[in-house]
Design a protein around this motif. Structure first.
Motif, PDB file in Angstrom:
ATOM      1  N   SER A 199       1.083  37.513  22.054  1.00  0.00           N
ATOM      2  CA  SER A 199       2.079  38.180  21.426  1.00  0.00           C
ATOM      3  C   SER A 199       2.919  37.454  20.524  1.00  0.00           C
ATOM      4  N   MET A 229       7.604  29.200  25.197  1.00  0.00           N
ATOM      5  CA  MET A 229       7.573  30.596  24.870  1.00  0.00           C
ATOM      6  C   MET A 229       8.794  31.079  24.408  1.00  0.00           C
ATOM      7  N   LYS A 230       8.481  31.673  23.199  1.00  0.00           N
ATOM      8  CA  LYS A 230       9.672  32.371  22.440  1.00  0.00           C
ATOM      9  C   LYS A 230      10.474  33.307  23.175  1.00  0.00           C
ATOM     10  N   SER A 272       5.625  37.746  19.276  1.00  0.00           N
ATOM     11  CA  SER A 272       6.780  37.526  19.780  1.00  0.00           C
ATOM     12  C   SER A 272       7.450  36.510  20.900  1.00  0.00           C
ATOM     13  N   ARG A 273       6.208  35.923  21.722  1.00  0.00           N
ATOM     14  CA  ARG A 273       6.181  34.942  22.665  1.00  0.00           C
ATOM     15  C   ARG A 273       5.866  33.673  22.139  1.00  0.00           C
ATOM     16  N   ILE A 304      11.927  32.735  25.877  1.00  0.00           N
ATOM     17  CA  ILE A 304      12.145  32.344  27.183  1.00  0.00           C
ATOM     18  C   ILE A 304      12.689  31.040  27.364  1.00  0.00           C
ATOM     19  N   TYR A 361       2.949  33.808  33.372  1.00  0.00           N
ATOM     20  CA  TYR A 361       1.828  33.740  32.400  1.00  0.00           C
ATOM     21  C   TYR A 361       0.470  33.738  33.517  1.00  0.00           C
TER      22      TYR A 361
END
Length: 330
Positions: free
Chosen positions: A197, A161-162, A199-200, A164, A28
């Protein structure tokens, strides 16, 4: 002189980046267009000390040194020593990835460093390698243990973080339960050419709901000394605390009390604004002196924006600003 903006917010906190260099390559932070700042443009330690002297005279009483990785810069320990000798009353803190400093912990204690913020997004070795590009988890954990044994307070900052590190929430809670430290999740903020995102993105409210399944959390009341951006929760029966920082889903602009100076000497009044003020140019102009620096810093502070207004103006999934995090200093 007291620094205050048009909205009545008083500024007493300076974040100073000493370098944009780092030994990690976090997903990131290092974007695809990543470029180091040219070395001649990086402030010399003497220039940084000059800015700290000025800041102290403008009612700045809290200083955080960041990077990049600050300990990656040669001579950094001597720089800390000089700051403490000149401004021992200042609340000095350092943000680090803690991968290379375990042997330095006794010296940090001797110099008077009382607090470290340590960036740690995972407790899993393989995930650490995926996030940072390096295999240094054991070094970070060793540094945390050394800090706690020497009486240096530790705050761990984990970017939420999704997909992760969301599966590790229970492990993180247990880590905070068993150690006297603050473990703070920070909502993922896309910077530079990154995009937000769904998703994250893992919101602070979602983290709190899920964390409540692993521990009984008791919200800590804010005090005059605890007015930072984190919502803090004591863990019942535990030694440490859980914190949530929500710059995206629930802003804290109304209480923002900070300025940032990048390693190349640009003053940034808001993380979400790409407008900066070139202090390096003033310092390296022999015709200009400290009075001009004070005027620019004071004027910039008066025009300090509300970050959430800037976020609202950005379209769709754009990043929160156009500058990469390593160049800002966090």
């Amino acid at each position: 002189m007291v620094l205050q903006d048009k909205l009545g917010r008083r500024v007493n906190y300076l974040r100073l980046s000493v370098t944009d260099r780092c030994n990690l390559r976090c997903m990131y932070c290092v974007t695809k267009d990543f470029k180091y700042i040219p070395h001649p443009d990086i402030l010399r330690y003497e220039e940084m000390l000059r800015l700290i002297d000025l800041a102290a005279g403008m009612n700045i009483n809290k200083l955080r040194l960041t990077g990049g990785e600050p300990f990656a810069r040669k001579g950094f320990m001597g720089f800390i020593d000089n700051i403490m000798a000149r401004h021992g009353e200042m609340d000095l803190r350092i943000t680090t990835n803690a991968t290379m400093i375990e042997p330095l912990v006794p010296d940090l204690k001797r110099l008077g460093v009382k607090r470290l913020n340590i960036s740690l997004d995972t407790l899993d070795r393989q995930t650490f390698k995926e996030v940072t590009g390096r295999d240094h988890l054991k070094d970070v954990l060793a540094t945390i243990e050394a800090c706690l044994s020497h009486g240096i307070r530790v705050k761990i900052n984990a970017v939420a973080m999704k997909g992760i590190n969301d599966r590790e929430l229970g492990d993180f809670i247990n880590f905070a339960r068993n150690n006297p430290l603050d473990l703070r999740f920070i909502e993922f903020m896309p910077m530079g050419d990154e995009t937000l995102s769904d998703s994250r993105f893992w919101s602070a409210d979602d983290i709190l709901r899920q964390a409540s399944k692993f521990a009984n959390l008791i919200q800590v009341k804010r005090t005059s000394e605890n007015r930072g951006p984190a919502r803090m929760y004591a863990i019942e029966g535990g030694k440490g605390r859980l914190g949530l920082i929500s710059p995206v889903s629930s802003h804290f602009c109304a209480t923002c009390n900070r300025l940032r100076i990048t390693s190349d000497g640009h003053l940034r009044t808001c993380l979400f604004s790409d407008h900066t003020y070139n202090l390096r140019g003033i310092m390296r102009n022999p015709k200009l002196g400290d009075d001009m620096l004070r005027k620019v810093i004071a004027a910039a502070t008066r025009d300090k924006p509300l970050g959430y207004h800037l976020l609202e103006s950005r379209k769709g999934c754009e990043g929160v600003c156009e500058t990469q995090m390593s160049a800002i200093g966090g």
